[in-house]
Each structure stands twice: as structure tokens, then as C-alpha cells.
Design a protein around this motif. Structure first.
Motif, mmCIF file in Angstrom:
data_model
loop_
_atom_site.group_PDB
_atom_site.id
_atom_site.type_symbol
_atom_site.label_atom_id
_atom_site.label_comp_id
_atom_site.label_asym_id
_atom_site.label_seq_id
_atom_site.Cartn_x
_atom_site.Cartn_y
_atom_site.Cartn_z
ATOM 1 N N TRP A 107 0.853 -1.193 0.000
ATOM 2 C CA TRP A 107 0.000 0.000 0.000
ATOM 3 C C TRP A 107 0.887 1.241 0.000
ATOM 4 O O TRP A 107 1.857 1.314 0.752
ATOM 5 C CB TRP A 107 -0.892 0.028 1.233
ATOM 6 N N VAL A 108 0.529 2.207 -0.826
ATOM 7 C CA VAL A 108 1.223 3.486 -0.871
ATOM 8 C C VAL A 108 0.185 4.573 -0.603
ATOM 9 O O VAL A 108 -0.795 4.693 -1.341
ATOM 10 C CB VAL A 108 1.895 3.730 -2.240
ATOM 11 N N LEU A 109 0.400 5.329 0.464
ATOM 12 C CA LEU A 109 -0.505 6.412 0.834
ATOM 13 C C LEU A 109 0.157 7.725 0.436
ATOM 14 O O LEU A 109 1.162 8.136 1.021
ATOM 15 C CB LEU A 109 -0.801 6.375 2.335
ATOM 16 N N PHE A 110 -0.402 8.350 -0.592
ATOM 17 C CA PHE A 110 0.151 9.587 -1.134
ATOM 18 C C PHE A 110 -0.366 10.785 -0.338
ATOM 19 O O PHE A 110 -1.362 10.690 0.378
ATOM 20 C CB PHE A 110 -0.236 9.730 -2.615
ATOM 21 N N GLU A 111 0.270 11.914 -0.504
ATOM 22 C CA GLU A 111 -0.106 13.143 0.188
ATOM 23 C C GLU A 111 -1.146 13.896 -0.638
ATOM 24 O O GLU A 111 -0.853 14.391 -1.728
ATOM 25 C CB GLU A 111 1.147 13.998 0.407
ATOM 26 N N LEU A 112 -2.346 13.990 -0.110
ATOM 27 C CA LEU A 112 -3.477 14.592 -0.823
ATOM 28 C C LEU A 112 -3.166 16.008 -1.304
ATOM 29 O O LEU A 112 -3.460 16.357 -2.447
ATOM 30 C CB LEU A 112 -4.722 14.596 0.076
ATOM 31 N N GLN A 130 11.757 2.677 -3.001
ATOM 32 C CA GLN A 130 11.044 3.298 -1.895
ATOM 33 C C GLN A 130 10.101 2.296 -1.225
ATOM 34 O O GLN A 130 9.805 2.423 -0.043
ATOM 35 C CB GLN A 130 10.244 4.508 -2.385
ATOM 36 N N MET A 131 9.624 1.312 -1.977
ATOM 37 C CA MET A 131 8.698 0.323 -1.430
ATOM 38 C C MET A 131 9.407 -0.780 -0.659
ATOM 39 O O MET A 131 8.878 -1.294 0.327
ATOM 40 C CB MET A 131 7.847 -0.293 -2.550
ATOM 41 N N LEU A 132 10.595 -1.168 -1.094
ATOM 42 C CA LEU A 132 11.294 -2.309 -0.487
ATOM 43 C C LEU A 132 11.538 -2.173 1.021
ATOM 44 O O LEU A 132 11.410 -3.162 1.744
ATOM 45 C CB LEU A 132 12.591 -2.590 -1.227
ATOM 46 N N PRO A 133 11.878 -0.980 1.544
ATOM 47 C CA PRO A 133 12.082 -0.895 2.994
ATOM 48 C C PRO A 133 10.838 -1.262 3.820
ATOM 49 O O PRO A 133 10.965 -1.678 4.964
ATOM 50 C CB PRO A 133 12.483 0.567 3.217
ATOM 51 N N ALA A 134 9.649 -1.149 3.228
ATOM 52 C CA ALA A 134 8.421 -1.534 3.940
ATOM 53 C C ALA A 134 8.377 -3.039 4.192
ATOM 54 O O ALA A 134 7.647 -3.496 5.069
ATOM 55 C CB ALA A 134 7.187 -1.096 3.167
ATOM 56 N N ILE A 152 4.281 3.979 3.196
ATOM 57 C CA ILE A 152 4.256 2.732 2.441
ATOM 58 C C ILE A 152 4.255 1.563 3.419
ATOM 59 O O ILE A 152 5.003 1.577 4.403
ATOM 60 C CB ILE A 152 5.496 2.652 1.510
ATOM 61 N N SER A 153 3.409 0.558 3.128
ATOM 62 C CA SER A 153 3.360 -0.593 4.039
ATOM 63 C C SER A 153 2.989 -1.867 3.312
ATOM 64 O O SER A 153 2.384 -1.836 2.238
ATOM 65 C CB SER A 153 2.349 -0.360 5.166
ATOM 66 N N GLN A 154 3.317 -2.964 3.943
ATOM 67 C CA GLN A 154 2.807 -4.257 3.526
ATOM 68 C C GLN A 154 1.316 -4.280 3.867
ATOM 69 O O GLN A 154 0.842 -3.517 4.720
ATOM 70 C CB GLN A 154 3.502 -5.378 4.278
ATOM 71 N N ARG A 155 0.603 -5.185 3.249
ATOM 72 C CA ARG A 155 -0.843 -5.257 3.456
ATOM 73 C C ARG A 155 -1.213 -5.389 4.933
ATOM 74 O O ARG A 155 -2.111 -4.698 5.413
ATOM 75 C CB ARG A 155 -1.437 -6.428 2.676
ATOM 76 N N GLN A 156 -0.535 -6.253 5.657
ATOM 77 C CA GLN A 156 -0.926 -6.522 7.040
ATOM 78 C C GLN A 156 -0.654 -5.351 7.985
ATOM 79 O O GLN A 156 -1.100 -5.356 9.125
ATOM 80 C CB GLN A 156 -0.291 -7.815 7.576
ATOM 81 N N TYR A 157 0.033 -4.327 7.505
ATOM 82 C CA TYR A 157 0.335 -3.161 8.341
ATOM 83 C C TYR A 157 -0.386 -1.897 7.852
ATOM 84 O O TYR A 157 0.017 -0.787 8.178
ATOM 85 C CB TYR A 157 1.847 -2.928 8.396
#
Length: 184
Positions: A107-112, A130-134, A152-157
Motif C-alpha cells: 500500500w502506498v498512501l500519497f499526500e493529498l 522506496q517500497m522495499l524498505p516496507a 508505504i506498508s505491507q498489506r498486514q500493516y
């Protein structure tokens, strides 16, 4: 890398599944935005504009993923704008599946505030680097060159990522208020 595209209904289903028991009063017609109420301890109404985040071949660096901003009913040549007219939290959410299993996505949460108004099919980017550290940190926060802050997070987080997004957005809002800045 895969560029699997999910239907809007599938994206909503994954989002709701990852929020779990905290989702209430869900209004999902398979279109953007997904509306719901996040129960205690969140206690907030959410409008989530959820998009596929893909890495199509050609013309881009190999690790670049993009969300194409197209709202339901928006026509080519029309400007789009996220609906912030009623009370609640508006989210721009990308779902990337950079690996073989589409259900093991990020999941990537962008800044509105960085994307309030946009051209038809405008792109917003995130990179695999940028996604891999999640994958290691559960929730990873980074700043893009345009000063946009991504969560940015994995699904479970996802819930942890939402808390981080809410906290960052509140801090930005308070900083603007302190400096008398209105808008973006």
C-alpha cells in the motif's frame, strides 16, 4: 516485476480486508471513492480513492511505478479534483504488486495536498527502492524530490500506515496554521 491491474471492486475488497474489524458503515459501489467509517480508536470517516500502482514497460526507469489519476466520470481533457466537500479524511491510495503474487502487495498512501487538482490520467510515481524498505520496517515513510511524503506498508500493516499518514497530515496542517499558510 508484475503490472497486474485489479478491478476497483478487488482493490476495495483488499483495502477493507486489511482494515478488518475497524471498517464500519461501508459504502462501496465499486467506484471511487470507497467510503467508510473507521471505528474506535480512529473515529473518522474516510473517502479512499484507491488506484492500481503499476510498472508498465517502456519510457520509464525499470523500478518506477505509477498511479494514473482518473476519476470515475472524468473525461479526457477535463481537470480532476478530489472531493473534499464533506467532513472526513480523503486518502489517495495506490496498491502495487511488485512481485509474482498479486495478493502480497504494498500500500502506498500519497499526500493529498500535492495532488488536489490534476489533468486526466496524470501520473504520480513511487519507486521500487522506496517500497522495499516496507518489507523490513512494516511501515516506511519517505520524502520524494517534490517534498511529498509517502507512507508505504505491507498489506498486514495498513492500519499502522494509516495512523502514520493521519499523524503526518495533522503535523503539516498544524505547521501551516502556525505559519499562516492556507492551501497547498
Amino acid at each position: 516485476m508484475t503490472s497486474t491491474r485489479l478491478t476497483q471492486k478487488e482493490l476495495h475488497s483488499l483495502f477493507l480486508q486489511d482494515i478488518g474489524v475497524y471498517a464500519d458503515a461501508v459504502m462501496d459501489n465499486g467506484r471511487k471513492p470507497l467510503r467508510l467509517h473507521l471505528k474506535y480508536p480512529f473515529n473518522r470517516d474516510i473517502k479512499a480513492y484507491i488506484f492500481n500502482c503499476t510498472a508498465p514497460p517502456g519510457g520509464r526507469s525499470i523500478d518506477e511505478f505509477k498511479v494514473q489519476l482518473i476519476l470515475d466520470g472524468q473525461k479526457r481533457g477535463e481537470r480532476g479534483r478530489f472531493d473534499t466537500s464533506d467532513i472526513g479524511t480523503v486518502l489517495i491510495v495506490g496498491y502495487a504488486a511488485p512481485f509474482i503474487d498479486v495478493l502480497s502487495g504494498i500500500w502506498v498512501l500519497f499526500e493529498l495536498d500535492k495532488h488536489m487538482e490534476f489533468a486526466y490520467s496524470a501520473n504520480i510515481q513511487v519507486y521500487l527502492r522506496q517500497m522495499l524498505p516496507a518489507l523490513e520496517k512494516n511501515v516506511y515513510v519517505c520524502q520524494k524530490h517534490n517534498k511529498e511524503i509517502l507512507v508505504i506498508s505491507q498489506r498486514q500493516y495498513l492500519l499502522d500506515a494509516l495512523i502514520e499518514r493521519f499523524n503526518i497530515d495533522l503535523a503539516v496542517m498544524l505547521e501551516r496554521a502556525e505559519h499562516g499558510i492556507n492551501g497547498t
